[in-house]
Motif scaffolding. Structure first.
Motif, PDB file in Angstrom:
ATOM      1  N   PRO A 176      10.066   7.310   2.887  1.00 29.17           N
ATOM      2  CA  PRO A 176      11.000   8.146   2.129  1.00 29.17           C
ATOM      3  C   PRO A 176      11.083   9.555   2.723  1.00 29.17           C
ATOM      4  O   PRO A 176      10.071  10.105   3.139  1.00 29.17           O
ATOM      5  N   GLU A 177      12.280  10.089   2.797  1.00 34.02           N
ATOM      6  CA  GLU A 177      12.465  11.483   3.214  1.00 34.02           C
ATOM      7  C   GLU A 177      13.405  12.122   2.212  1.00 34.02           C
ATOM      8  O   GLU A 177      13.988  11.440   1.374  1.00 34.02           O
ATOM      9  N   GLN A 179       0.863  -1.182   0.000  1.00 36.85           N
ATOM     10  CA  GLN A 179       0.000   0.000   0.000  1.00 36.85           C
ATOM     11  C   GLN A 179       0.894   1.224   0.000  1.00 36.85           C
ATOM     12  O   GLN A 179       1.921   1.242   0.673  1.00 36.85           O
ATOM     13  N   VAL A 180       0.486   2.238  -0.743  1.00 36.35           N
ATOM     14  CA  VAL A 180       1.263   3.472  -0.770  1.00 36.35           C
ATOM     15  C   VAL A 180       0.413   4.587  -0.188  1.00 36.35           C
ATOM     16  O   VAL A 180      -0.711   4.816  -0.626  1.00 36.35           O
ATOM     17  N   SER A 181       0.953   5.266   0.815  1.00 37.06           N
ATOM     18  CA  SER A 181       0.236   6.351   1.482  1.00 37.06           C
ATOM     19  C   SER A 181       0.297   7.621   0.640  1.00 37.06           C
ATOM     20  O   SER A 181       1.163   7.769  -0.226  1.00 37.06           O
ATOM     21  N   ARG A 237       5.343   3.531   2.161  1.00 39.31           N
ATOM     22  CA  ARG A 237       4.850   2.253   1.610  1.00 39.31           C
ATOM     23  C   ARG A 237       4.759   1.235   2.734  1.00 39.31           C
ATOM     24  O   ARG A 237       5.676   1.117   3.536  1.00 39.31           O
ATOM     25  N   LYS A 238       3.655   0.524   2.760  1.00 42.36           N
ATOM     26  CA  LYS A 238       3.526  -0.545   3.751  1.00 42.36           C
ATOM     27  C   LYS A 238       3.381  -1.874   3.017  1.00 42.36           C
ATOM     28  O   LYS A 238       2.516  -2.033   2.159  1.00 42.36           O
ATOM     29  N   TYR A 239       4.245  -2.794   3.372  1.00 46.07           N
ATOM     30  CA  TYR A 239       4.206  -4.116   2.755  1.00 46.07           C
ATOM     31  C   TYR A 239       3.683  -5.126   3.770  1.00 46.07           C
ATOM     32  O   TYR A 239       4.118  -5.141   4.916  1.00 46.07           O
ATOM     33  N   LEU A 240       2.796  -5.954   3.292  1.00 46.34           N
ATOM     34  CA  LEU A 240       2.380  -7.100   4.103  1.00 46.34           C
ATOM     35  C   LEU A 240       3.160  -8.299   3.565  1.00 46.34           C
ATOM     36  O   LEU A 240       3.116  -8.587   2.363  1.00 46.34           O
ATOM     37  N   VAL A 241       3.880  -8.951   4.456  1.00 50.29           N
ATOM     38  CA  VAL A 241       4.818  -9.988   4.039  1.00 50.29           C
ATOM     39  C   VAL A 241       4.444 -11.305   4.714  1.00 50.29           C
ATOM     40  O   VAL A 241       4.246 -11.352   5.928  1.00 50.29           O
ATOM     41  N   ARG A 286       3.827   9.175   9.904  1.00 50.11           N
ATOM     42  CA  ARG A 286       3.870   8.897   8.471  1.00 50.11           C
ATOM     43  C   ARG A 286       2.966   7.705   8.177  1.00 50.11           C
ATOM     44  O   ARG A 286       2.915   6.750   8.940  1.00 50.11           O
ATOM     45  N   GLY A 287       2.299   7.802   7.044  1.00 49.62           N
ATOM     46  CA  GLY A 287       1.508   6.661   6.586  1.00 49.62           C
ATOM     47  C   GLY A 287       0.305   6.340   7.461  1.00 49.62           C
ATOM     48  O   GLY A 287      -0.153   5.196   7.507  1.00 49.62           O
ATOM     49  N   GLU A 288      -0.216   7.342   8.156  1.00 48.73           N
ATOM     50  CA  GLU A 288      -1.359   7.065   9.043  1.00 48.73           C
ATOM     51  C   GLU A 288      -2.571   6.549   8.273  1.00 48.73           C
ATOM     52  O   GLU A 288      -3.337   5.746   8.784  1.00 48.73           O
ATOM     53  N   ASP A 289      -2.737   7.069   7.044  1.00 49.23           N
ATOM     54  CA  ASP A 289      -3.919   6.685   6.272  1.00 49.23           C
ATOM     55  C   ASP A 289      -3.919   5.209   5.897  1.00 49.23           C
ATOM     56  O   ASP A 289      -4.940   4.643   5.542  1.00 49.23           O
ATOM     57  N   ILE A 290      -2.740   4.572   5.955  1.00 53.28           N
ATOM     58  CA  ILE A 290      -2.700   3.137   5.663  1.00 53.28           C
ATOM     59  C   ILE A 290      -2.317   2.337   6.917  1.00 53.28           C
ATOM     60  O   ILE A 290      -1.833   1.210   6.821  1.00 53.28           O
ATOM     61  N   MET A 291      -2.510   2.941   8.082  1.00 47.81           N
ATOM     62  CA  MET A 291      -2.198   2.285   9.369  1.00 47.81           C
ATOM     63  C   MET A 291      -0.754   1.790   9.394  1.00 47.81           C
ATOM     64  O   MET A 291      -0.471   0.689   9.872  1.00 47.81           O
TER      65      MET A 291
END
Ligand code: SAH
Ligand code: SF4
Length: 394
Positions: free
Chosen positions: A120-121, A95-97, A102-106, A362-367
């Motif tokens: 990323p910064e 998922q990309v916020s 980016r959040k990966y489920l592995v 960061r990435g709050e919208d994708i938990m």
């Protein structure tokens, strides 16, 4: 255990012995790789060179097929393919916020899942990796803490998270390019701040980080790796000696009474014991300060008095204080401190001479933010009563 014990196979923490089959090379230390190659029939005289070659193919070039190892003879490639695999955990979703996180489920062996977050910064890219499925600890503000420990990750599964992220970022060097550093990296830093308590899976975390730091592979500097612990005091010095990375501590409170509730491991090793261990951290220096993580919970640990106690407690320790606005998750028993409060707290700490950055969620919208990680598919949950009891609230 009786036959009626309500524990399923899945909850056992020991990896089941695999039936005979090809051995996965990912996650083996150099010594283990050497032994494996010898056992497969590599002549003793060649083994040092073979270890180097295979290592570079896997960790420098990111190759997954023995056939692509073009500086090995066809016969030797066939021998390797017969005995070994180069296997990573499976990336189930990505998922990309809105902010680029980016959040990966592995998915790992046994069907369990962990989450990995890439942040990323402007001047760096940080990968937040997991060390366990679930956690044995029950910090009352942490989503992962509501999930039972399912098992420790293997070294291959830990370094595999880094390799999967490099796949996704397309960051393996192109074939034929030089082996030197080339330009800024997308994945430049690692934080062990995902699911689990890394110091309760010490050996696998150490082996995985050694692989990630190895100069002939992924080659991340030890100063670009930060391990976060809730305060497993007996393992803290080992971390400096055997891994050599930077250390972060989930501090979160300035009295034992409050820390017992927030970070229950405090009942085993209290604030004074933890601070003693940190004062003696073998690598402590101004350039390698300890990061004190401090989650900002409204009306729990965020007063001016807390800020003053905090700087007093840590005096003498080269430190920076990372203030983490609490990230909410469904059913969380806390609220985030107001911004004005967080800024005031930061100011007191800063004026006492400590850097006090506020960690932007960061990435709050994708938990994907700190403490929000938990694999939705895991059914084994701690009950509210158990969490409350372990947090000393029951
Ligand atoms: N188990 C290790 C590392 C994982 S947690 C540890 O506890 O240090 C990474 C950081 O996120 C820790 O400082 C943790 O306390 C913090 N954290 C956990 N839940 C959080 C939440 N809901 N909001 C903000 N930070 C949280
Ligand atoms: Fe485990 Fe860290 Fe969460 Fe505590 S904060 S429950 S130690 S993952």
């Amino acid at each position: 255990m009786t036959a009626t014990a309500p524990i399923t196979q899945d909850v056992l923490t020991l990896p089941r012995k695999r039936p005979e089959g090809p051995v996965n090379l990912v996650g083996l230390t150099r010594d283990q790789l050497r032994d494996a190659l010898l056992q497969a029939g590599t002549p003793e005289k060649q083994v040092k060179m073979r270890v180097n070659q295979v290592w570079q193919w896997i960790y420098h070039w990111g190759v997954r097929e023995f056939d692509a190892m073009t500086n090995l003879s066809k016969a030797y490639r066939a021998l390797l393919a017969e005995h070994f695999t180069i296997a990573l955990p499976e990336m189930v979703s990505r998922q990309v916020s809105a902010d680029g996180t980016r959040k990966y489920l592995v998915r790992i062996a046994g069907g369990h899942e962990v989450e990995v977050v890439y942040i990323p910064e402007a001047d760096r890219g940080t990968l937040c990796i997991s060390s366990q499925v679930g956690c044995t600890l029950t910090c009352s503000f942490c989503h992962t803490g509501t999930q039972k420990l399912v098992r420790n990750l293997t070294a291959g599964e830990i370094v595999g998270q880094i390799m999967l992220a490099r796949d996704d970022l397309e960051e393996w060097p192109a074939p034929g390019t030089g082996t030197g550093e080339s330009g800024p990296r997308l994945l430049s830093n690692i934080v062990l701040m995902g699911m689990g308590e890394p110091l309760y899976n010490f050996d696998n975390v150490r082996d995985a980080m050694k692989i990630a730091m190895d100069g002939e592979g992924i080659a991340l500097s030890r100063r670009r790796i930060t391990l976060s612990t809730s305060g497993v005091v007996p393992e803290i010095a080992r971390c400096a000696e055997e891994i050599g990375c930077l250390m972060a501590v989930s501090f979160h409170a300035t009295t034992d009474e409050v820390r017992d509730r927030l970070v229950p491991i405090n009942k085993r090793w209290n604030i004074a014991t933890l601070l003693d261990a940190l004062r003696e951290y073998p690598r402590l220096s101004n350039s390698e300060r300890i990061t004190f993580e401090y989650v900002m919970l409204k009306d729990v640990n965020d007063s001016d008095a807390d800020a003053r106690r905090l700087v007093k407690l840590i005096s003498g320790i080269p430190a920076k204080i990372n203030l983490i606005p609490f990230n909410e998750w469904p059913g969380a028993p806390y609220e985030r401190s107001d911004w004005a409060r967080i800024e005031r707290f930061a100011d007191i700490v800063y004026k006492a001479g400590y850097a006090s950055p506020i960690r932007t969620p960061r990435g709050e919208d994708i938990m994907a933010a700190c403490g929000q990680l938990k694999s939705a598919t895991e059914r084994a949950r701690k009950s509210r009563a158990q969490i409350a009891a372990e947090a000393g609230q029951g």
